[in-house]
Write a protein that holds these residues in place. Structure first.
Motif, mmCIF file in Angstrom:
data_model
loop_
_atom_site.group_PDB
_atom_site.id
_atom_site.type_symbol
_atom_site.label_atom_id
_atom_site.label_comp_id
_atom_site.label_asym_id
_atom_site.label_seq_id
_atom_site.Cartn_x
_atom_site.Cartn_y
_atom_site.Cartn_z
ATOM 1 N N SER A 185 1.216 4.019 -3.065
ATOM 2 C CA SER A 185 0.711 5.366 -2.764
ATOM 3 C C SER A 185 1.751 6.448 -3.044
ATOM 4 O O SER A 185 1.416 7.623 -3.149
ATOM 5 C CB SER A 185 0.265 5.451 -1.300
ATOM 6 N N PHE A 234 -5.356 -4.559 2.867
ATOM 7 C CA PHE A 234 -5.028 -4.165 1.498
ATOM 8 C C PHE A 234 -4.570 -5.412 0.750
ATOM 9 O O PHE A 234 -3.388 -5.762 0.744
ATOM 10 C CB PHE A 234 -3.933 -3.100 1.484
ATOM 11 N N ARG A 259 0.840 -1.209 0.000
ATOM 12 C CA ARG A 259 0.000 0.000 0.000
ATOM 13 C C ARG A 259 0.870 1.253 0.000
ATOM 14 O O ARG A 259 0.606 2.212 -0.734
ATOM 15 C CB ARG A 259 -0.903 -0.016 1.233
ATOM 16 N N GLU A 260 1.929 1.249 0.794
ATOM 17 C CA GLU A 260 2.810 2.412 0.873
ATOM 18 C C GLU A 260 3.550 2.627 -0.448
ATOM 19 O O GLU A 260 3.673 3.760 -0.916
ATOM 20 C CB GLU A 260 3.812 2.246 2.019
ATOM 21 N N TRP A 280 -3.467 0.448 -7.685
ATOM 22 C CA TRP A 280 -4.005 1.224 -6.563
ATOM 23 C C TRP A 280 -3.221 2.524 -6.453
ATOM 24 O O TRP A 280 -2.158 2.677 -7.059
ATOM 25 C CB TRP A 280 -3.884 0.436 -5.259
#
Length: 529
Positions: free
Chosen positions: A118, A450, A114-115, A457
């Motif tokens: 992002s 996630f 996720r990091e 994403w």
């Protein structure tokens, strides 16, 4: 004179030593340094082999895995990414792989993934292969500020209000495909039909209409050339690469350059016609090209030419419309039909919902968005057979995630398919087709972890995901209104990736799952009253 000659000789020796050191550092010292660092961080894998890394074993295992179909099962990981499957079994989730002299760290921690996704400015895609640029560039390959500019200018074309105006194009494309089926499928009994080429033609037809509107026929020719280019490009990238080989006038190289020139010329002709029409005061079209040009003109008018796209960049985005949109949607549709052929109860439920919402009538935008069961089915298909099975990023500078330190120059493999099939996340039925798990939405299905990202994403999430889902809903609805289907006895289960991401030279696009093009990919299609 002698002093001059000595100086030249010394200079040559110095230059030779500098380049020799750079080559040695690239093929040995730097990889070994990175390997030591990654092993200290808990990543384990094969020891680095000079220049090739794991390349030979990857190619051998991939070729062997693709040599024959498998028993029908949604456990497709051993076939589509055999080397990674073996690495995880042998070394665990924190596996270390070698794509030539570059190490790749497998990342399966949802928090870290996720990091990474992002922070698109920090974790970028690996550099594009030069050959890949002949096929496509555009939004999918750009980074940082250039990517942000293109994303901003293209966004209006995929706004829900704009997508509504594209439904008639989707409808016409579906009608054209179903009219072909009418001539093949008898009024009584069933007919064996390989649905894959029809679904590919459908999505190609739909993207042609929505991209170029009234220039649809010309657009179709462009996309046929792009399809040929995709085959030639993938073959060239997956072949043994000799430095400078792409510059030699081989038959393949010449054909690839001819196609690139012809496609560019045709797209440019369409764009110039559209620009001339807009300058003459004609109303702009609601197709992708018209919306993109209008968005670009407004940006240039308001902020100057540097804030807009060049003509060449508009051409590249038009080429990308086809490549990104066509395979993704046809892949989703074919896997949906195959899984509904296997699970007839869900096919019946989907048809009942469709007939309840709009009967035998023409689907509209609001009605398509009311199809809850169909949406659940698509989510489950995308979970089991994601269009992008593996996202790739690279650390341009050192990064820290909790206790894990990753040095600069490490490729990150973010395996969507492994997370989508993880028993710990999805339960004991993780590899079974069960759309019911999405009955209360994605967040509930993933237990707020996630672990589901079929379209990527973060900032770089696929810009066309709503386009693809709307087109797929329209197509499936119209198919189920008219036909039922089941697996043919001759069907062979043989999924593979369109772009072989395991080749270190081919990471110019995230891979797409597709059905192997064999005559045995057939379903038994039957008309319904």
């Amino acid at each position: 004179m002698e002093i001059f000659q000595n100086s030249v000789a010394v200079s040559c020796i110095v230059i030779f030593l500098i380049y020799a050191w750079k080559i040695l550092n690239w093929v040995w010292f730097r990889p070994k340094k990175l390997e030591k660092c990654l092993r200290q961080q808990g990543f384990d894998g094969n020891s680095y082999k000079l220049l090739f890394g794991d390349f030979k074993e990857i190619m051998m295992m991939t070729k062997e895995a693709k040599s024959k179909p498998i028993n029908f099962s949604n456990d497709i990981v051993p076939r589509v990414i055999p080397f990674i499957h073996k690495a995880v079994k042998k070394y665990g989730q924190n596996s270390l792989l070698w794509f030539g002299p570059r190490p790749a760290a497998l990342i399966m921690d949802p928090v870290i993934i996720r990091e990474v996704l992002s922070k698109s400015y920090i974790f970028q895609k690996p550099p594009s292969h030069p050959i890949g640029k002949l096929l496509v560039q555009g939004l999918a390959t750009y980074e940082t500020d250039k990517w942000a500019k293109h994303r901003r200018l293209i966004n209006p074309a995929f706004h829900p209000e704009k997508l509504k105006h594209m439904l008639p194009s989707f409808y016409l494309s579906c009608c054209e495909m179903l009219s072909k089926w009418e001539k093949i499928v008898p009024s009584e009994g069933s007919s064996e039909l390989d649905v894959w080429p029809y679904l590919q033609a459908l999505t190609s037809d739909a993207i042609s209409r929505t991209a170029f509107g009234s220039n649809y026929e010309e657009g179709k020719k462009i996309f046929e050339l792009q399809a040929e280019q995709a085959v030639l490009t993938t073959h060239a990238i997956n072949s043994v690469i000799i430095p400078g080989w792409r510059f030699l006038p081989t038959k393949t190289n010449r054909r690839m350059k001819e196609i690139a020139k012809e496609v560019e010329s045709s797209v440019l002709s369409i764009i110039r016609k559209r620009i001339n029409a807009m300058e003459a005061g004609e109303a702009s079209c609601d197709d992708l090209l018209g919306i993109l040009l209008e968005s670009n003109f407004k940006e240039i008018e308001q902020y100057g030419s540097k804030r807009g796209m060049t003509l060449q960049e508009v051409i590249e985005e038009c080429k990308l419309f086809y490549f990104a949109g066509q395979e993704t949607t046809s892949s989703l549709l074919v896997w949906t039909m195959i899984l509904l052929s296997k699970h007839l109860d869900w096919q019946v439920r989907a048809r009942e919902e469709i007939l309840q919402v709009f009967g035998k009538g023409k689907p509209d935008f609001d009605e398509l968005n009311r199809l809850k069961i169909v949406t659940m089915i698509f989510h489950e298909v995308l979970r089991l057979y994601p269009p992008g099975i593996m996202l790739t990023r690279i650390t341009h500078k050192a990064a820290t995630f909790g206790n894990i330190f990753l040095p600069a120059g490490v490729q990150l493999l973010l395996p969507a398919i492994l997370l989508h099939h993880d028993f710990k996340i999805w339960g004991d039925d993780a590899k079974e087709f069960n759309p019911e798990r999405f009955s209360e939405g994605v967040l509930k299905a993933t237990k707020e972890q996630f672990s589901y990202f079929p379209f990527g994403w973060g900032p770089r999430i696929c810009i066309g995901q709503n386009f693809a889902m709307l087109e797929a809903k329209m197509a499936l609805a119209m198919i189920l209104q008219n036909y039922s289907f089941e697996l043919s006895p001759s069907y062979a289960h043989a999924p593979y990736t369109m772009v072989d991401h395991m080749n270190p030279m081919s990471c110019f696009l995230d891979p797409v799952l597709a059905l192997a093009r064999q005559e045995t990919n057939s379903l038994l299609i039957k008309r319904i009253s």
